[in-house]
Motif scaffolding. Structure first.
Motif, PDB file in Angstrom:
ATOM      1  N   GLY A 129       0.843  -1.180   0.000  1.00 52.88           N
ATOM      2  CA  GLY A 129       0.000   0.000   0.000  1.00 52.88           C
ATOM      3  C   GLY A 129       0.873   1.222   0.000  1.00 52.88           C
ATOM      4  N   PRO A 130       0.252   2.397   0.124  1.00 55.24           N
ATOM      5  CA  PRO A 130       1.045   3.620   0.143  1.00 55.24           C
ATOM      6  C   PRO A 130       2.054   3.596   1.293  1.00 55.24           C
ATOM      7  CG  PRO A 130      -1.317   4.108   0.106  1.00 55.24           C
ATOM      8  CD  PRO A 130      -1.165   2.638   0.293  1.00 55.24           C
ATOM      9  N   ASN A 131       3.303   3.725   0.972  1.00 50.41           N
ATOM     10  CA  ASN A 131       4.377   3.764   1.973  1.00 50.41           C
ATOM     11  C   ASN A 131       4.443   2.512   2.839  1.00 50.41           C
ATOM     12  OD1 ASN A 131       4.921   6.444   1.128  1.00 50.41           O
ATOM     13  ND2 ASN A 131       3.255   7.139   2.434  1.00 50.41           N
ATOM     14  N   GLN A 132       3.945   1.399   2.354  1.00 52.01           N
ATOM     15  CA  GLN A 132       3.947   0.187   3.171  1.00 52.01           C
ATOM     16  C   GLN A 132       4.092  -1.054   2.303  1.00 52.01           C
ATOM     17  OE1 GLN A 132       0.669  -0.114   5.895  1.00 52.01           O
ATOM     18  NE2 GLN A 132       1.011  -2.269   6.269  1.00 52.01           N
ATOM     19  N   ALA A 133       4.924  -1.966   2.760  1.00 49.56           N
ATOM     20  CA  ALA A 133       5.057  -3.280   2.133  1.00 49.56           C
ATOM     21  C   ALA A 133       5.470  -4.248   3.226  1.00 49.56           C
ATOM     22  CB  ALA A 133       6.093  -3.253   1.027  1.00 49.56           C
ATOM     23  N   SER A 134       4.765  -5.352   3.317  1.00 53.26           N
ATOM     24  CA  SER A 134       5.120  -6.348   4.318  1.00 53.26           C
ATOM     25  C   SER A 134       4.781  -7.733   3.786  1.00 53.26           C
ATOM     26  CB  SER A 134       4.398  -6.087   5.649  1.00 53.26           C
ATOM     27  OG  SER A 134       3.011  -6.010   5.457  1.00 53.26           O
ATOM     28  N   ALA A 135       5.381  -8.721   4.403  1.00 57.80           N
ATOM     29  CA  ALA A 135       5.137 -10.106   4.006  1.00 57.80           C
ATOM     30  C   ALA A 135       4.982 -10.956   5.262  1.00 57.80           C
ATOM     31  CB  ALA A 135       6.287 -10.628   3.152  1.00 57.80           C
TER      32      ALA A 135
END
Length: 93
Positions: free
Chosen positions: A61-67
């Protein structure tokens, strides 16, 4: 990016999720179009994109990346490992 339908189908829909370390509860709602509507413990709503690759759930998402690694997935339960100090999020419906 294409989704793996064999894994996407079981995660679709509403999941109340509980962080076992912080004690916080969030609502995850996985949509068939690859969108995740999430409500955090403070009631804040957030919309992210999600994708599955094997047992890895990726959120962007905006300003966010996670796994997250999906450790367990059944029709009623999903356990996500955040990869941070063995932290897990348990989702049951």
């Amino acid at each position: 990016q294409p989704q793996d339908d064999s894994l996407a189908s079981p995660i679709l829909g509403q999941w109340p999720c509980h962080d076992s370390i912080s004690g916080r509860t969030s609502q995850y709602n996985f949509q068939p179009d690859g969108m995740l509507n999430m409500t955090d413990p403070g009631g804040q709503e957030l919309t992210l994109n999600y994708g599955l690759a094997g047992n890895v759930l990726k959120l962007t998402g905006p300003n966010q990346a996670s796994a997250f690694t999906i450790e367990e997935l059944t029709a009623r339960k999903m356990i996500l490992n955040t990869g941070v100090e063995g932290r897990r999020v348990v989702c049951e419906r």
